[in-house]
Design a protein around this motif. Structure first.
Motif, PDB file in Angstrom:
ATOM      1  N   PHE A 135     -15.601  17.908  10.148  1.00  0.00           N
ATOM      2  CA  PHE A 135     -15.238  19.173  10.787  1.00  0.00           C
ATOM      3  C   PHE A 135     -16.320  19.602  11.791  1.00  0.00           C
ATOM      4  O   PHE A 135     -16.013  20.107  12.875  1.00  0.00           O
ATOM      5  N   GLU A 136     -17.582  19.403  11.403  1.00  0.00           N
ATOM      6  CA  GLU A 136     -18.679  19.769  12.311  1.00  0.00           C
ATOM      7  C   GLU A 136     -18.629  18.945  13.596  1.00  0.00           C
ATOM      8  O   GLU A 136     -18.882  19.466  14.686  1.00  0.00           O
ATOM      9  N   ALA A 161     -13.693  14.173  19.151  1.00  0.00           N
ATOM     10  CA  ALA A 161     -15.035  13.596  19.068  1.00  0.00           C
ATOM     11  C   ALA A 161     -14.948  12.198  18.472  1.00  0.00           C
ATOM     12  O   ALA A 161     -13.936  11.819  17.870  1.00  0.00           O
ATOM     13  N   TYR A 162     -16.029  11.442  18.633  1.00  0.00           N
ATOM     14  CA  TYR A 162     -16.162  10.162  17.950  1.00  0.00           C
ATOM     15  C   TYR A 162     -16.789  10.432  16.589  1.00  0.00           C
ATOM     16  O   TYR A 162     -17.853  11.062  16.495  1.00  0.00           O
ATOM     17  N   ILE A 163     -16.132   9.992  15.545  1.00  0.00           N
ATOM     18  CA  ILE A 163     -16.600  10.243  14.185  1.00  0.00           C
ATOM     19  C   ILE A 163     -16.750   8.918  13.458  1.00  0.00           C
ATOM     20  O   ILE A 163     -15.765   8.188  13.274  1.00  0.00           O
ATOM     21  N   LEU A 164     -17.966   8.603  13.056  1.00  0.00           N
ATOM     22  CA  LEU A 164     -18.221   7.445  12.200  1.00  0.00           C
ATOM     23  C   LEU A 164     -18.427   7.995  10.796  1.00  0.00           C
ATOM     24  O   LEU A 164     -19.447   8.620  10.502  1.00  0.00           O
ATOM     25  N   MET A 165     -17.449   7.786   9.939  1.00  0.00           N
ATOM     26  CA  MET A 165     -17.492   8.394   8.611  1.00  0.00           C
ATOM     27  C   MET A 165     -18.526   7.705   7.736  1.00  0.00           C
ATOM     28  O   MET A 165     -18.682   6.491   7.769  1.00  0.00           O
ATOM     29  N   ASP A 166     -19.224   8.514   6.944  1.00  0.00           N
ATOM     30  CA  ASP A 166     -20.261   7.958   6.077  1.00  0.00           C
ATOM     31  C   ASP A 166     -19.687   7.240   4.872  1.00  0.00           C
ATOM     32  O   ASP A 166     -20.376   6.462   4.210  1.00  0.00           O
ATOM     33  N   GLU A 167     -18.433   7.488   4.550  1.00  0.00           N
ATOM     34  CA  GLU A 167     -17.732   6.765   3.506  1.00  0.00           C
ATOM     35  C   GLU A 167     -16.243   6.783   3.837  1.00  0.00           C
ATOM     36  O   GLU A 167     -15.756   7.701   4.499  1.00  0.00           O
ATOM     37  N   ALA A 180      -7.824  17.176  13.496  1.00  0.00           N
ATOM     38  CA  ALA A 180      -7.920  16.602  14.843  1.00  0.00           C
ATOM     39  C   ALA A 180      -6.600  16.596  15.609  1.00  0.00           C
ATOM     40  O   ALA A 180      -6.611  16.555  16.842  1.00  0.00           O
ATOM     41  N   VAL A 181      -5.473  16.642  14.911  1.00  0.00           N
ATOM     42  CA  VAL A 181      -4.189  16.495  15.620  1.00  0.00           C
ATOM     43  C   VAL A 181      -3.927  17.633  16.602  1.00  0.00           C
ATOM     44  O   VAL A 181      -3.197  17.454  17.582  1.00  0.00           O
ATOM     45  N   LEU A 182      -4.533  18.809  16.362  1.00  0.00           N
ATOM     46  CA  LEU A 182      -4.358  19.943  17.280  1.00  0.00           C
ATOM     47  C   LEU A 182      -5.630  20.244  18.072  1.00  0.00           C
ATOM     48  O   LEU A 182      -5.691  21.247  18.782  1.00  0.00           O
ATOM     49  N   ALA A 183      -6.646  19.381  17.955  1.00  0.00           N
ATOM     50  CA  ALA A 183      -7.884  19.580  18.708  1.00  0.00           C
ATOM     51  C   ALA A 183      -7.698  19.175  20.165  1.00  0.00           C
ATOM     52  O   ALA A 183      -6.811  18.387  20.502  1.00  0.00           O
ATOM     53  N   LYS A 184      -8.532  19.712  21.048  1.00  0.00           N
ATOM     54  CA  LYS A 184      -8.482  19.362  22.468  1.00  0.00           C
ATOM     55  C   LYS A 184      -9.124  17.990  22.683  1.00  0.00           C
ATOM     56  O   LYS A 184     -10.237  17.736  22.226  1.00  0.00           O
ATOM     57  N   GLY A 185      -8.415  17.105  23.363  1.00  0.00           N
ATOM     58  CA  GLY A 185      -8.994  15.810  23.682  1.00  0.00           C
ATOM     59  C   GLY A 185      -8.706  14.749  22.641  1.00  0.00           C
ATOM     60  O   GLY A 185      -7.809  14.884  21.807  1.00  0.00           O
ATOM     61  N   ILE A 186      -9.500  13.683  22.677  1.00  0.00           N
ATOM     62  CA  ILE A 186      -9.266  12.504  21.845  1.00  0.00           C
ATOM     63  C   ILE A 186     -10.328  12.404  20.753  1.00  0.00           C
ATOM     64  O   ILE A 186     -11.519  12.551  21.011  1.00  0.00           O
ATOM     65  N   THR A 187      -9.861  12.162  19.543  1.00  0.00           N
ATOM     66  CA  THR A 187     -10.742  11.939  18.397  1.00  0.00           C
ATOM     67  C   THR A 187     -10.612  10.490  17.956  1.00  0.00           C
ATOM     68  O   THR A 187      -9.501   9.965  17.831  1.00  0.00           O
ATOM     69  N   THR A 188     -11.741   9.861  17.714  1.00  0.00           N
ATOM     70  CA  THR A 188     -11.769   8.501  17.181  1.00  0.00           C
ATOM     71  C   THR A 188     -12.476   8.535  15.832  1.00  0.00           C
ATOM     72  O   THR A 188     -13.606   9.032  15.735  1.00  0.00           O
ATOM     73  N   ILE A 189     -11.794   8.048  14.807  1.00  0.00           N
ATOM     74  CA  ILE A 189     -12.370   8.026  13.462  1.00  0.00           C
ATOM     75  C   ILE A 189     -12.568   6.572  13.059  1.00  0.00           C
ATOM     76  O   ILE A 189     -11.605   5.819  12.914  1.00  0.00           O
ATOM     77  N   ILE A 215      -2.803   3.261  12.831  1.00  0.00           N
ATOM     78  CA  ILE A 215      -2.405   3.535  11.441  1.00  0.00           C
ATOM     79  C   ILE A 215      -2.416   2.239  10.632  1.00  0.00           C
ATOM     80  O   ILE A 215      -1.867   1.229  11.046  1.00  0.00           O
ATOM     81  N   GLY A 216      -3.049   2.281   9.477  1.00  0.00           N
ATOM     82  CA  GLY A 216      -3.165   1.105   8.623  1.00  0.00           C
ATOM     83  C   GLY A 216      -4.468   0.362   8.827  1.00  0.00           C
ATOM     84  O   GLY A 216      -4.780  -0.569   8.084  1.00  0.00           O
ATOM     85  N   SER A 217      -5.262   0.770   9.818  1.00  0.00           N
ATOM     86  CA  SER A 217      -6.566   0.162  10.057  1.00  0.00           C
ATOM     87  C   SER A 217      -7.660   1.178   9.745  1.00  0.00           C
ATOM     88  O   SER A 217      -7.377   2.337   9.431  1.00  0.00           O
ATOM     89  N   ASN A 218      -8.925   0.751   9.877  1.00  0.00           N
ATOM     90  CA  ASN A 218     -10.028   1.687   9.635  1.00  0.00           C
ATOM     91  C   ASN A 218     -10.539   2.330  10.926  1.00  0.00           C
ATOM     92  O   ASN A 218     -11.598   2.940  10.942  1.00  0.00           O
ATOM     93  N   LEU A 219      -9.753   2.187  11.990  1.00  0.00           N
ATOM     94  CA  LEU A 219     -10.093   2.818  13.272  1.00  0.00           C
ATOM     95  C   LEU A 219      -8.875   3.593  13.770  1.00  0.00           C
ATOM     96  O   LEU A 219      -7.895   3.015  14.222  1.00  0.00           O
ATOM     97  N   LEU A 220      -8.936   4.909  13.642  1.00  0.00           N
ATOM     98  CA  LEU A 220      -7.840   5.783  14.056  1.00  0.00           C
ATOM     99  C   LEU A 220      -8.192   6.483  15.362  1.00  0.00           C
ATOM    100  O   LEU A 220      -9.318   6.948  15.539  1.00  0.00           O
ATOM    101  N   THR A 221      -7.227   6.559  16.268  1.00  0.00           N
ATOM    102  CA  THR A 221      -7.386   7.306  17.514  1.00  0.00           C
ATOM    103  C   THR A 221      -6.338   8.404  17.540  1.00  0.00           C
ATOM    104  O   THR A 221      -5.144   8.144  17.352  1.00  0.00           O
ATOM    105  N   ILE A 222      -6.790   9.630  17.771  1.00  0.00           N
ATOM    106  CA  ILE A 222      -5.898  10.794  17.731  1.00  0.00           C
ATOM    107  C   ILE A 222      -6.016  11.558  19.039  1.00  0.00           C
ATOM    108  O   ILE A 222      -7.096  12.041  19.390  1.00  0.00           O
ATOM    109  N   GLU A 223      -4.920  11.635  19.754  1.00  0.00           N
ATOM    110  CA  GLU A 223      -4.854  12.439  20.977  1.00  0.00           C
ATOM    111  C   GLU A 223      -4.294  13.804  20.610  1.00  0.00           C
ATOM    112  O   GLU A 223      -3.158  13.911  20.154  1.00  0.00           O
ATOM    113  N   GLY A 224      -5.106  14.836  20.788  1.00  0.00           N
ATOM    114  CA  GLY A 224      -4.682  16.169  20.379  1.00  0.00           C
ATOM    115  C   GLY A 224      -3.472  16.671  21.138  1.00  0.00           C
ATOM    116  O   GLY A 224      -3.294  16.377  22.324  1.00  0.00           O
ATOM    117  N   VAL A 225      -2.613  17.412  20.450  1.00  0.00           N
ATOM    118  CA  VAL A 225      -1.433  18.025  21.065  1.00  0.00           C
ATOM    119  C   VAL A 225      -1.504  19.533  20.853  1.00  0.00           C
ATOM    120  O   VAL A 225      -2.313  20.036  20.076  1.00  0.00           O
TER     121      VAL A 225
END
Length: 439
Positions: A135-136, A161-167, A180-189, A215-225
């Motif tokens: 969230f931060e 934002a680009y997010i590298l999850m610690d777990e 992230a789905v309603l955030a401005k811009g693109i989020t990569t997890i 979806i189904g991988s460990n790299l998700l890209t979310i374009e906010g709407v």
């Protein structure tokens, strides 16, 4: 206090239908907060944790309508943000581990959220850092009130934002995705969880108008709407229940058919139980387990003892390690069960040892089971369920044991298993609910 009385040692027979997935439900139900339009969800399990979350959603202002036993409609048009400050919210939110899942969607849609430190199983530390670090990264700020065990989160505008999850946390990934789905811009997890339940959430959000890829991988890209719409969704059957019933059939030497399992979504689970020597066959989308007088644990290729350990998907789920452990009690051979995630989840083995099991608790994370090969029956005892999965493991042990067992604190079992005594009785189990003082 309610308890289960079980007269064990009886073979079971018949068909059983797994409930909807508990771990999917807590994510999917929280996602209804992302839109003011109607969302209809089916195959919802009728269990305490899920019902508490539905009650919490209604208290927040969501219009909830029960269409039938497992189907509800939700409309989150009028959310009462001030409810966060009430004592009622502190009580309801604090009594449910899954209440953390409402934070992501509330941040996304309303820019703020609050949550008391959630309750749930006593299985060791279950930190929430992953959720809040994500969230931060999206621009939220939070303050933890240690004195009152309360989290306050504020985000006037979330930004991709680009997010590298610690777990690779399933609930953490789900919560961040919903924010992230309603955030401005693109989020990569990256290092995202990819469990089927998380895939289900992402597919549902895409039907609502979200733009999630990977979806189904460990790299998700979310374009906010800008907004999401309503949808319908059906939950998967609960893979933990399916694994529990496989273990139960083996321990009791029973012929059982588990119906409508969505076999393609079970991943490595059937393979692990096959390594314990349990026979089964796929009939359509049903798992048929024949009655087995014995089952033998495989060894590794070099002859060393088999180890079953939990790992992020597509590895083996930690929720089934307790079931693997109890199932191995009556196998031929030995197995090392390695519970990496929670340091208190194996502490229920003392009760199994009291029943006659041959188990060495190596440390808080590892236990070695020396199989009895059904040469010696477990004996019935009185015991207490410490958490959901241990409770069902003790129930399986009691069903296979000679004589009478009583399991106290069955509220823990009923948090995750719907109408369990009625469904087991339909298979021929001698189980009944009694009122008793805990031993």
């Amino acid at each position: 206090m309610s308890a289960f009385e079980i007269i064990g040692g009886k073979k079971l027979k018949g068909e059983i239908i797994p409930q909807g997935a508990k771990n999917e439900a807590l994510q999917i139900l929280s996602a209804v907060l992302l839109t003011e339009e109607k969302v209809v969800i089916s195959n919802i399990p009728d269990i305490k944790d899920v019902n508490k979350l539905i009650d919490l959603l209604a208290a927040l202002g969501v219009s909830v309508s029960r269409i039938n036993k497992d189907t509800y409609s939700f409309e989150a048009k009028s959310i009462n943000i001030d409810y966060f400050q009430s004592e009622e919210f502190k009580h309801k939110g604090g009594g449910l581990r899954g209440s953390i899942m409402i934070v992501g969607p509330l941040l996304a849609r309303f820019g703020k959220a609050a949550i008391p430190k959630p309750g749930g199983d006593k299985i060791g530390r279950r930190r929430l850092d992953t959720h809040f670090l994500g969230f931060e990264k999206l621009g939220a700020k939070f303050v933890y009130d240690a004195e009152n065990n309360f989290f306050n989160v504020d985000a006037s505008e979330l930004k991709g934002a680009y997010i590298l999850m610690d777990e690779a946390s399933v609930t953490g990934t789900a919560n961040i995705v919903m924010a992230a789905v309603l955030a401005k811009g693109i989020t990569t997890i990256y290092n995202a969880a990819c469990e089927p339940y998380l895939q289900q959430l992402c597919k549902m959000l895409n039907r609502m108008g979200a733009k999630i890829s990977g979806i189904g991988s460990n790299l998700l890209t979310i374009e906010g709407v800008d907004r999401l719409q309503g949808t319908t969704h059906r939950m998967l059957p609960d893979m933990i229940e399916i694994g529990s019933f496989i273990g139960m059939a083996a321990m009791t030497g029973s012929e059982i058919t588990i119906k409508d399992v969505c076999f393609s979504e079970l991943g490595i689970i059937p393979t692990v139980f096959a390594k314990l020597g349990i026979q089964f066959e796929l009939r359509g989308d049903d798992i048929f387990i024949p009655a087995q007088d014995s089952y033998e644990i495989e060894t590794f290729i070099d002859g060393s003892i088999l180890t079953v350990a939990d790992a992020p998907w597509p590895g083996f789920t930690p929720d089934l390690l307790s079931i693997v452990l109890v199932t191995a009690i009556q196998a031929k051979g030995n197995v090392l069960v390695h519970q990496k995630m929670f340091e208190s989840r194996l502490f229920f083995v003392d009760k199994l040892i009291d029943m006659g099991a041959q188990i060495i608790l190596c440390d808080p994370h590892r236990a070695t089971v020396i199989g009895l090969n059904k040469q010696v029956k477990l004996r019935g005892i009185e015991m207490t369920s410490p958490d959901i999965r241990a409770g069902v493991s003790l129930l399986i042990a009691a069903l296979s044991a000679q004589g009478r067992s009583v399991i106290y604190n069955i509220d823990q079992i009923e948090r995750g298993y719907q109408d369990i005594e009625e469904r087991l009785r339909a298979l021929g189990a001698n189980i009944r609910r009694i009122e008793a003082l805990e031993a």
